[in-house]
Design an enzyme around this catalytic site. Structure first.
Site, mmCIF file in Angstrom:
data_model
loop_
_atom_site.group_PDB
_atom_site.id
_atom_site.type_symbol
_atom_site.label_atom_id
_atom_site.label_comp_id
_atom_site.label_asym_id
_atom_site.label_seq_id
_atom_site.Cartn_x
_atom_site.Cartn_y
_atom_site.Cartn_z
ATOM 1 N N LEU A 90 0.848 -1.189 0.000
ATOM 2 C CA LEU A 90 0.000 0.000 0.000
ATOM 3 C C LEU A 90 0.886 1.244 0.000
ATOM 4 O O LEU A 90 2.047 1.189 0.369
ATOM 5 C CB LEU A 90 -0.868 0.021 1.264
ATOM 6 C CG LEU A 90 -1.769 -1.183 1.499
ATOM 7 C CD1 LEU A 90 -2.563 -0.995 2.791
ATOM 8 C CD2 LEU A 90 -2.717 -1.372 0.336
ATOM 9 N N THR A 144 2.548 6.193 -5.031
ATOM 10 C CA THR A 144 3.746 6.961 -5.371
ATOM 11 C C THR A 144 4.372 7.600 -4.132
ATOM 12 O O THR A 144 5.579 7.500 -3.910
ATOM 13 C CB THR A 144 3.391 8.062 -6.397
ATOM 14 O OG1 THR A 144 2.872 7.435 -7.561
ATOM 15 C CG2 THR A 144 4.611 8.889 -6.768
ATOM 16 N N HIS A 189 12.315 34.438 19.507
ATOM 17 C CA HIS A 189 13.695 34.729 19.131
ATOM 18 C C HIS A 189 14.632 33.830 19.913
ATOM 19 O O HIS A 189 14.431 33.637 21.103
ATOM 20 C CB HIS A 189 14.006 36.194 19.454
ATOM 21 C CG HIS A 189 15.428 36.575 19.180
ATOM 22 N ND1 HIS A 189 15.904 36.795 17.905
ATOM 23 C CD2 HIS A 189 16.497 36.744 20.024
ATOM 24 C CE1 HIS A 189 17.187 37.103 17.960
ATOM 25 N NE2 HIS A 189 17.574 37.078 19.239
#
Ligand code: NAD
Length: 461
Positions: A43, A46, A440
């Site tokens: 299964l 692509t 940050h």
């Protein structure tokens, strides 16, 4: 032979790739009796077997090798060597684990797996060998396969992305034809693994679907990496020769001939419809792809199409997932709006990575927007300097309205694009994004700072 009760289904899905299995799983979740027909032994289609997952695993190995080879920049002494067998084993482990995961889900949701090649019959029904599966609804999810150039066929040295994954060695040199996602990723991968790489693109720039500034930035980065990229090029001949494969192309008024170990043809993917018997039930094609309406219904009643085989705008796994789920819900009677393809992010995992969502500058202008744009270099971002990578974030916004497009080249932009996806799809105003506080030091600050700059409050630029 009479139809056995056990072959009576609410939904039969043909193809167990991302489009097919997502549809089958969702339909089962919604209480439907579902059969999933697949001719491969495994299964995943692509994406899992020959595309997204194995190539990204290889690209991760390439990134590790690049990092090791640059380790002295971070004060670490190390040297990297490629162990192709081990690289392949890593890739296989990742694929195997994910394939087993999908198989487990299919079983857990009680979807009947039918192995074999399916064809459509009136009813609608689906024939698989001797069996006829009757179905209230059929979903075609047969996917796509790599295309070749006219007159070319796959050989020992002329390959597509399929053969590239099973190639026994890393080529020492490669000519890659086509600079879309497949071509860019393989050119990058081969270069990281030490190959001499020539990239040949027919359109005027590499990554031709991206914003022009992205193509320019990527071309510069590829040049620095030693990848020879030729855009606006015409391939004239590809011939296997004793030393390898010889590719002749014309670019910039010159005819060039490059001999390499392999020629990877990455000129797009075509739909898989052969032998499906679409004509038996009145399913029409649109340039070879299965014609669908906005709801993904084909020209035959109760026959749907999802994923790469459907004539919808983007051949991407995340599009196939979305289409598969939408069709399952529509079959179950839900009202699901048409998919907004313009809002889908695009990601390419070359080094540096490329990611974008929304309109390019040219598209925005073409659609009549009066625009404002901003380009922010990753060089002004602390974390980008720490990870040692550069790149750019480009914003395209309506002069008096929302952000229309975000286009990025640089470190981890395939992950950063998730924020850009929310910004464009929720039609955020640049001022609204600029007011949000980005942590940050992180790479995400590139998006925050680009918006600050766009609204006239640049910080580190
Ligand atoms: P593509 O259509 O994206 O790119 C093919 C490229 O080949 C185009 O730029 C085209 O101009 C060029 N080309 C065509 N004929 C040529 C010729 N004769 N000479 C030189 N260049 C030529 O197709 P692809 O890269 O093969 O990818 C197939 C599909 O799979 C695409 O939809 C792609 O987006 C998708 N994909 C996505 C990812 C990802 O999301 N990371 C990765 C791989 C593939």
């Amino acid at each position: 032979m009479a139809v056995r009760m056990s072959d009576d289904y609410d939904v039969v899905v043909i193809g167990a790739g991302t489009g097919g299995y997502s549809c089958a799983l969702r339909a089962a979740q919604l209480g439907k009796r579902v059969a999933l027909v697949e001719r491969d032994e495994r299964l995943g289609g692509t994406c899992l077997l020959r595309g997204c997952i194995p190539t990204k695993a290889l690209l991760q190995s390439a990134a590790v090798l690049d990092t090791v080879n640059r380790s002295s920049e971070w004060g670490v002494t190390a040297s990297g060597a490629l162990d192709w067998e081990a690289v392949k084993a890593f890739e296989q482990r990742v694929v195997d684990k994910l394939v087993a995961g999908v198989a487990g889900l299919v079983k857990a949701r009680k979807v009947d797996l039918v192995q074999g090649s399916a064809s459509l019959a009136p009813g609608p029904a689906v024939r698989v060998g001797e069996r006829t599966l009757s179905a209230a609804d059929v979903v075609i999810a047969t996917g796509s396969a790599p295309k070749l150039l006219p007159g070319l066929s796959v050989g020992e040295r002329v390959i597509t992305s399929d053969q590239a994954l099973w190639y026994p060695t890393v080529p020492a040199s490669a000519v890659v034809i086509g600079a879309g996602a497949v071509g860019l990723e393989f050119a990058s991968l081969y270069r990281s693994f030490g190959a001499e790489v020539t990239l040949v693109e027919a359109l005027p720039r590499i990554a031709p679907l991206e914003d022009e500034d992205v193509s320019r930035e990527l071309a510069r980065a590829f040049r620095r990496r030693g990848i020879q990229a030729h855009a606006d090029a015409r391939v004239q001949a590809v011939d296997e020769v004793p030393e390898g494969v010889r590719v002749v192309f014309e670019a910039g008024g010159e005819t060039r001939a490059v001999t390499a170990d392999v020629c990877l043809v990455a000129v797009g993917r075509g739909p898989v419809t052969e032998g499906l018997g679409l004509e038996n039930v009145g399913v029409e094609l649109d340039r070879g792809f299965v014609k669908v309406d906005g709801q993904l219904l084909t020209t035959a009643p109760h026959v749907w199409a999802v994923g790469d085989v459907a004539a919808t705008p983007l051949q991407l796994a995340h599009v196939a997932f979305t289409e598969g789920i939408a069709v399952a819900e529509r079959i179950a009677g839900w009202s699901v709006p048409d998919i907004d393809y313009a809002g889908i992010p695009r990601v390419t995992y070359c080094t540096p990575e490329v990611a974008s969502v929304g309109l390019t500058e040219a598209q925005a202008v073409e659609r009549g927007h009066e625009i404002r744009t901003e380009k922010l270099s990753f060089q002004g971002i602390g974390k980008a300097n720490i990870v040692g990578e550069s790149g750019v974030v480009k914003l395209v916004a309506d002069r008096n309205g929302p952000v229309l497009g975000v286009h990025m080249v640089g470190p981890h932009v395939t992950d950063l694009v998730a924020e850009a996806m929310l910004i464009t799809n929720w039609e955020a105003l640049p001022e609204e994004v600029a007011a949000l506080i980005h942590p940050h030091p992180t790479l995400s600050e590139a998006i925050g700072e680009a918006h600050l700059a766009l609204v006239g409050k640049p910080l580190h630029t």
